[in-house]
Motif scaffolding. Sequence first.
Motif, PDB file in Angstrom:
ATOM      1  N   GLY A 104      13.425  -0.128 -18.474  1.00  0.00           N
ATOM      2  CA  GLY A 104      13.462  -0.556 -17.084  1.00  0.00           C
ATOM      3  C   GLY A 104      13.736   0.563 -16.108  1.00  0.00           C
ATOM      4  O   GLY A 104      13.588   0.413 -14.920  1.00  0.00           O
ATOM      5  N   GLY A 105      14.107   1.710 -16.582  1.00  0.00           N
ATOM      6  CA  GLY A 105      14.338   2.835 -15.700  1.00  0.00           C
ATOM      7  C   GLY A 105      15.748   2.831 -15.156  1.00  0.00           C
ATOM      8  O   GLY A 105      16.545   3.672 -15.481  1.00  0.00           O
ATOM      9  N   GLY A 106      16.062   1.854 -14.343  1.00  0.00           N
ATOM     10  CA  GLY A 106      17.396   1.691 -13.812  1.00  0.00           C
ATOM     11  C   GLY A 106      17.974   2.920 -13.139  1.00  0.00           C
ATOM     12  O   GLY A 106      19.133   2.939 -12.792  1.00  0.00           O
ATOM     13  N   GLY A 107      17.159   3.980 -12.959  1.00  0.00           N
ATOM     14  CA  GLY A 107      17.669   5.176 -12.326  1.00  0.00           C
ATOM     15  C   GLY A 107      17.926   4.940 -10.851  1.00  0.00           C
ATOM     16  O   GLY A 107      17.342   4.076 -10.231  1.00  0.00           O
ATOM     17  N   SER A 108      18.829   5.709 -10.276  1.00  0.00           N
ATOM     18  CA  SER A 108      19.106   5.537  -8.857  1.00  0.00           C
ATOM     19  C   SER A 108      18.076   6.345  -8.081  1.00  0.00           C
ATOM     20  O   SER A 108      17.972   7.547  -8.220  1.00  0.00           O
ATOM     21  N   GLU A 109      17.313   5.630  -7.294  1.00  0.00           N
ATOM     22  CA  GLU A 109      16.257   6.264  -6.524  1.00  0.00           C
ATOM     23  C   GLU A 109      16.701   6.330  -5.077  1.00  0.00           C
ATOM     24  O   GLU A 109      17.100   5.338  -4.494  1.00  0.00           O
ATOM     25  N   GLN A 110      16.657   7.513  -4.498  1.00  0.00           N
ATOM     26  CA  GLN A 110      17.044   7.658  -3.113  1.00  0.00           C
ATOM     27  C   GLN A 110      15.828   7.499  -2.231  1.00  0.00           C
ATOM     28  O   GLN A 110      14.749   8.001  -2.535  1.00  0.00           O
ATOM     29  N   ALA A 111      16.003   6.804  -1.133  1.00  0.00           N
ATOM     30  CA  ALA A 111      14.925   6.630  -0.172  1.00  0.00           C
ATOM     31  C   ALA A 111      14.739   7.923   0.614  1.00  0.00           C
ATOM     32  O   ALA A 111      15.679   8.695   0.811  1.00  0.00           O
ATOM     33  N   ALA A 112      13.503   8.138   1.058  1.00  0.00           N
ATOM     34  CA  ALA A 112      13.206   9.307   1.879  1.00  0.00           C
ATOM     35  C   ALA A 112      13.938   9.177   3.207  1.00  0.00           C
ATOM     36  O   ALA A 112      14.149   8.081   3.707  1.00  0.00           O
ATOM     37  N   PRO A 113      14.338  10.310   3.803  1.00  0.00           N
ATOM     38  CA  PRO A 113      15.015  10.244   5.094  1.00  0.00           C
ATOM     39  C   PRO A 113      14.073   9.680   6.165  1.00  0.00           C
ATOM     40  O   PRO A 113      12.859   9.791   6.057  1.00  0.00           O
ATOM     41  N   THR A 114      14.657   9.092   7.196  1.00  0.00           N
ATOM     42  CA  THR A 114      13.868   8.545   8.291  1.00  0.00           C
ATOM     43  C   THR A 114      13.381   9.674   9.190  1.00  0.00           C
ATOM     44  O   THR A 114      14.143  10.577   9.516  1.00  0.00           O
ATOM     45  N   VAL A 115      12.108   9.617   9.575  1.00  0.00           N
ATOM     46  CA  VAL A 115      11.518  10.631  10.439  1.00  0.00           C
ATOM     47  C   VAL A 115      10.784   9.933  11.577  1.00  0.00           C
ATOM     48  O   VAL A 115      10.287   8.828  11.404  1.00  0.00           O
ATOM     49  N   GLU A 116      10.696  10.607  12.679  1.00  0.00           N
ATOM     50  CA  GLU A 116       9.936  10.074  13.813  1.00  0.00           C
ATOM     51  C   GLU A 116       8.450  10.308  13.582  1.00  0.00           C
ATOM     52  O   GLU A 116       8.057  11.387  13.136  1.00  0.00           O
ATOM     53  N   PRO A 117       7.600   9.315  13.885  1.00  0.00           N
ATOM     54  CA  PRO A 117       6.146   9.510  13.758  1.00  0.00           C
ATOM     55  C   PRO A 117       5.679  10.609  14.709  1.00  0.00           C
ATOM     56  O   PRO A 117       6.198  10.742  15.815  1.00  0.00           O
ATOM     57  N   ASN A 118       4.700  11.409  14.257  1.00  0.00           N
ATOM     58  CA  ASN A 118       4.178  12.499  15.089  1.00  0.00           C
ATOM     59  C   ASN A 118       2.898  12.103  15.832  1.00  0.00           C
ATOM     60  O   ASN A 118       2.302  12.913  16.522  1.00  0.00           O
ATOM     61  N   GLY A 119       2.469  10.858  15.687  1.00  0.00           N
ATOM     62  CA  GLY A 119       1.265  10.396  16.375  1.00  0.00           C
ATOM     63  C   GLY A 119       0.003  10.496  15.542  1.00  0.00           C
ATOM     64  O   GLY A 119      -1.035   9.948  15.916  1.00  0.00           O
ATOM     65  N   ASN A 120       0.057  11.199  14.404  1.00  0.00           N
ATOM     66  CA  ASN A 120      -1.115  11.330  13.538  1.00  0.00           C
ATOM     67  C   ASN A 120      -1.130  10.226  12.487  1.00  0.00           C
ATOM     68  O   ASN A 120      -0.085   9.887  11.932  1.00  0.00           O
ATOM     69  N   THR A 121      -2.314   9.711  12.214  1.00  0.00           N
ATOM     70  CA  THR A 121      -2.483   8.711  11.161  1.00  0.00           C
ATOM     71  C   THR A 121      -3.408   9.281  10.101  1.00  0.00           C
ATOM     72  O   THR A 121      -4.461   9.843  10.424  1.00  0.00           O
ATOM     73  N   VAL A 122      -2.996   9.158   8.852  1.00  0.00           N
ATOM     74  CA  VAL A 122      -3.770   9.674   7.722  1.00  0.00           C
ATOM     75  C   VAL A 122      -4.072   8.516   6.789  1.00  0.00           C
ATOM     76  O   VAL A 122      -3.172   7.766   6.417  1.00  0.00           O
ATOM     77  N   ASP A 123      -5.349   8.370   6.414  1.00  0.00           N
ATOM     78  CA  ASP A 123      -5.738   7.376   5.412  1.00  0.00           C
ATOM     79  C   ASP A 123      -5.783   8.068   4.063  1.00  0.00           C
ATOM     80  O   ASP A 123      -6.519   9.041   3.883  1.00  0.00           O
ATOM     81  N   LEU A 124      -4.992   7.600   3.138  1.00  0.00           N
ATOM     82  CA  LEU A 124      -4.897   8.197   1.809  1.00  0.00           C
ATOM     83  C   LEU A 124      -5.319   7.155   0.779  1.00  0.00           C
ATOM     84  O   LEU A 124      -4.706   6.100   0.672  1.00  0.00           O
ATOM     85  N   THR A 125      -6.397   7.455   0.046  1.00  0.00           N
ATOM     86  CA  THR A 125      -6.855   6.564  -1.014  1.00  0.00           C
ATOM     87  C   THR A 125      -6.493   7.185  -2.351  1.00  0.00           C
ATOM     88  O   THR A 125      -6.850   8.328  -2.618  1.00  0.00           O
ATOM     89  N   ILE A 126      -5.767   6.443  -3.148  1.00  0.00           N
ATOM     90  CA  ILE A 126      -5.399   6.889  -4.490  1.00  0.00           C
ATOM     91  C   ILE A 126      -6.166   6.016  -5.466  1.00  0.00           C
ATOM     92  O   ILE A 126      -6.088   4.790  -5.406  1.00  0.00           O
ATOM     93  N   GLU A 127      -6.936   6.666  -6.352  1.00  0.00           N
ATOM     94  CA  GLU A 127      -7.727   5.949  -7.349  1.00  0.00           C
ATOM     95  C   GLU A 127      -7.238   6.297  -8.743  1.00  0.00           C
ATOM     96  O   GLU A 127      -6.876   7.441  -9.014  1.00  0.00           O
ATOM     97  N   ALA A 128      -7.245   5.298  -9.611  1.00  0.00           N
ATOM     98  CA  ALA A 128      -6.806   5.496 -10.989  1.00  0.00           C
ATOM     99  C   ALA A 128      -7.934   5.151 -11.941  1.00  0.00           C
ATOM    100  O   ALA A 128      -8.663   4.180 -11.740  1.00  0.00           O
ATOM    101  N   THR A 129      -8.080   5.999 -12.952  1.00  0.00           N
ATOM    102  CA  THR A 129      -8.944   5.711 -14.091  1.00  0.00           C
ATOM    103  C   THR A 129      -8.037   5.804 -15.310  1.00  0.00           C
ATOM    104  O   THR A 129      -6.835   5.969 -15.169  1.00  0.00           O
ATOM    105  N   ASP A 130      -8.603   5.733 -16.487  1.00  0.00           N
ATOM    106  CA  ASP A 130      -7.763   5.767 -17.682  1.00  0.00           C
ATOM    107  C   ASP A 130      -6.956   7.057 -17.743  1.00  0.00           C
ATOM    108  O   ASP A 130      -7.500   8.146 -17.889  1.00  0.00           O
ATOM    109  N   PHE A 131      -5.649   6.905 -17.553  1.00  0.00           N
ATOM    110  CA  PHE A 131      -4.636   7.932 -17.748  1.00  0.00           C
ATOM    111  C   PHE A 131      -4.662   9.076 -16.742  1.00  0.00           C
ATOM    112  O   PHE A 131      -4.110  10.129 -16.999  1.00  0.00           O
ATOM    113  N   GLN A 132      -5.299   8.876 -15.571  1.00  0.00           N
ATOM    114  CA  GLN A 132      -5.242   9.907 -14.541  1.00  0.00           C
ATOM    115  C   GLN A 132      -5.527   9.329 -13.162  1.00  0.00           C
ATOM    116  O   GLN A 132      -6.138   8.279 -13.032  1.00  0.00           O
ATOM    117  N   PHE A 133      -5.046  10.054 -12.155  1.00  0.00           N
ATOM    118  CA  PHE A 133      -5.356   9.728 -10.767  1.00  0.00           C
ATOM    119  C   PHE A 133      -6.469  10.659 -10.300  1.00  0.00           C
ATOM    120  O   PHE A 133      -6.723  11.687 -10.928  1.00  0.00           O
TER     121      PHE A 133
END
Length: 123
Positions: A22-51
């Motif tokens: 289950g992992g159960g590790g303690s994961e810290q959230a990223a710090p809060t940042v102000e938006p810079n006005g830029n928007t980026v579309d990021l597509t992540i695709e997966a096939t067998d055993f790789q992105f």
Amino acid sequence: MKKRLSCFAMAIVLGGALAACGGGGSEQAAPTVEPNGNTVDLTIEATDFQFNEKEYRVKTGDTVNVTFASKQGMHGIDIRGVNLKLKDGDSASFVAAPGEYEIICNIMCGTGHSQMKSTLIVE
């Protein structure tokens, strides 16, 4: 009686194994940042055993619209530190904080599952 004791012992072993997976590790959230006005579309695709990329790069403050697609096999992603979990066809947005974030497959997909990793780098 031996059969019942054996079943009890097996249940304890399985419970321990599942808890370890289950992992159960303690994961810290990223710090809060102000938006810079830029928007980026990021597509992540997966096939067998790789992105589709070993690394994805965005700038600090970018509003990142992530879309995930599982092109081959059954996959999902977890971007650790951003607290973003997506399954096939899902999308979500976040404001990028500086750092490096591990992207993993969060659905057991076969023998290469443990090596299915990538990195989101926020500069």
